[in-house]
Design an enzyme around this catalytic site. Structure first.
Site, short mmCIF file in Angstrom:
data_model
loop_
_atom_site.label_atom_id
_atom_site.label_comp_id
_atom_site.label_asym_id
_atom_site.label_seq_id
_atom_site.Cartn_x
_atom_site.Cartn_y
_atom_site.Cartn_z
CD1 TRP A 106 1.94 -4.68 -6.84
CD2 TRP A 106 3.49 -6.27 -7.14
NE1 TRP A 106 2.99 -4.40 -6.00
CE2 TRP A 106 3.96 -5.36 -6.16
CE3 TRP A 106 4.31 -7.34 -7.51
CZ2 TRP A 106 5.21 -5.50 -5.53
CZ3 TRP A 106 5.54 -7.48 -6.88
CH2 TRP A 106 5.97 -6.57 -5.90
NE ARG A 107 2.82 0.23 -6.35
CZ ARG A 107 3.54 1.11 -5.65
NH1 ARG A 107 4.37 1.93 -6.28
NH2 ARG A 107 3.45 1.17 -4.35
CD GLU B 148 -1.00 -5.29 -1.10
OE1 GLU B 148 -0.33 -5.45 -0.07
OE2 GLU B 148 -0.93 -4.26 -1.79
CG LEU C 296 7.86 -15.51 -0.25
CD1 LEU C 296 9.00 -14.63 -0.75
CD2 LEU C 296 6.71 -15.48 -1.25
CE1 TYR D 247 6.12 -15.50 10.10
CE2 TYR D 247 6.25 -13.57 8.71
CZ TYR D 247 6.42 -14.18 9.93
OH TYR D 247 6.87 -13.45 10.99
CE1 TYR E 71 -1.50 -2.92 3.61
CE2 TYR E 71 -1.19 -5.23 3.01
CZ TYR E 71 -1.01 -3.89 2.74
OH TYR E 71 -0.38 -3.50 1.60
CG ASP F 137 1.91 -0.78 5.10
OD1 ASP F 137 1.66 0.41 5.38
OD2 ASP F 137 2.82 -1.10 4.34
CB CYS G 69 12.36 15.29 7.39
SG CYS G 69 12.09 13.95 8.57
CB CYS H 45 5.49 16.03 9.43
SG CYS H 45 6.13 14.69 10.44
#
Length: 377
Positions: A43-44, A65, A108, A110, A148, A166, A225, A234
């Site tokens: 999707w990008r 999304e 999937l 929900y 979101y 998110d 990190c 940070c």
DNA sequence: AATACGTGGAA
DNA sequence: TTTCCAAGTAT
């Protein structure tokens, strides 16, 4: 220079270290990292394409999304591909049978997302001539689109500088600003802090970069990190804090156990008797094998007397399935070689189409226990 | 604000 | 094995 966001409380109130990150430095560093380390998904579009003025397809962004809400990328990718193959445009999805959408969504989780997905597609087709609204507010008004998703689609598909928050972003921001406030109570603070580092240029890439950073570098358990492009800025890393202990979260409640019984009936041709669940609530709109109520009460009826009709029911064992807020122990009974009598409370699903039925995973588990070969495609 | 709402993979 | 949790939304 941008106006400082209205922070309530201001970051200094929740940060033992009074230093404020140089917020203007964050976006350029993160975008440079994203140019090199971005992940590719169906999707990008790539950041290179984006900088040539191309935009991701709003339908693709929205669909991904919604699927990605509380769901891993790995689980989503095959579903996303199937949905696009079945319904290439939002108008196609709007015209689809709701039951076909539920079948394609099966597994999937929900399932309210699938019901709202269809309603949203209908709204876009009917009220917006098939074009998604290009503002956060317009998107937010659509079914199944919350804070979101509205912000994400506005940023990624329409280049709006919305604050996309998110779970990944909450984690990154909590560490960047050393936020001691707990989630979910501090949602508002996280939104303000995210807004304070969101750039006017490339806001969509910035949002996706925050999520990629959160899932590959600034991870929940063992953040890397040393490889983080933001480590100089940070507060958690610089202060020597236990980075992995952020974000702070409210304690979880424990899961009660519920028990029930499920009845898997098969006819001479191999068809399985199914029913349709209520349109709303748990597993709403999905199919099921007949089953008792699921109860935590010790005197609840979870045995043979809950059978939907009389048959030679055989106990097959128990299926355990963990839902978000309870664990289910389902006693499974089977009956074979039944006459496929017509009934008004369900239907006999042929063996050939059973694997494509709108069956949630817990029902597939029960069927597989009763008849191990029933769901083989 | 708190709760309902799925699933499967990782540590 | 157990725990945690993954790009949240609706009520």
């Amino acid at each position: 220079m941008r106006t400082p966001p209205d922070l309530s409380p201001p970051p200094s109130a929740s940060c033992p270290n009074p230093t404020i990150p140089e917020t203007a430095a964050v976006a350029p560093l993160l975008l440079a990292w994203y140019d090199r380390h971005h992940r590719s998904f169906p999707w990008r579009i790539s950041p290179a394409e984006g900088q040539q003025g191309r935009r991701a397809d709003p339908y693709h962004v929205w669909l991904s999304e919604v699927m990605l809400q509380q769901t891993t990328v790995q689980a989503v990718i095959p579903y996303f591909q199937r949905f696009l193959a079945l319904w290439p445009r939002v108008e196609d999805l709007a015209e689809a049978e709701t039951d076909a959408v539920m079948k394609a969504w099966a597994g999937l989780g929900y399932y309210a997302r699938a019901r709202n997905l269809k309603k949203c597609a209908e709204a876009v087709a009917r009220d917006h001539a098939g074009r998604f609204p290009d503002t956060e507010d317009g998107l937010r008004a659509l079914p199944g689109v919350g804070d979101y998703t509205a912000a994400a689609v506005a940023a990624i598909a329409f280049d709006r500088p919305s604050a996309v928050v998110d779970g990944n972003v909450e984690r990154v921001v909590s560490r960047l600003f050393l936020v001691e406030d707990s989630l979910p109570a501090a949602k508002r603070l996280f939104r303000a802090l995210t807004a304070s580092i969101t750039p006017q240029q490339r806001p969509g890439d910035f949002a996706q970069a925050m999520m990629d950073l959160g899932s590959t570098i600034c991870t929940p358990r063992r953040p890397v990190c040393a490889l983080c492009p933001l480590n100089d800025h940070c507060l958690a890393f610089r202060s020597g804090a236990a980075v992995e202990s952020y974000p702070r979260k409210a304690a979880k409640k424990d899961k009660p156990v519920r028990k029930g019984a499920a009845f898997v009936a098969r006819d001479q041709a191999g068809a399985i008797f199914l029913r349709k669940r209520a349109e709303s609530g748990l597993l709403g709109g999905m199919s099921e094998v007949p089953n008792s109520a699921w109860t935590s009460r010790v005197d609840g009826e979870t045995g043979l007397s809950a059978a939907p009709f009389s048959a030679d029911w055989q106990a097959c064992g128990t299926v355990t399935h963990v839902f978000t807020h309870f664990e289910l122990q389902l006693s499974v009974y089977s009956a074979r070689d039944l006459a496929a009598l017509r009934r008004n409370d369900g239907w006999w699903e042929p063996a050939a189409s059973l694997s494509g039925a709108a069956l949630p995973t817990v029902m597939k588990k029960a069927i597989a226990l009763a008849f191990p070969d029933a769901l083989s495609p």
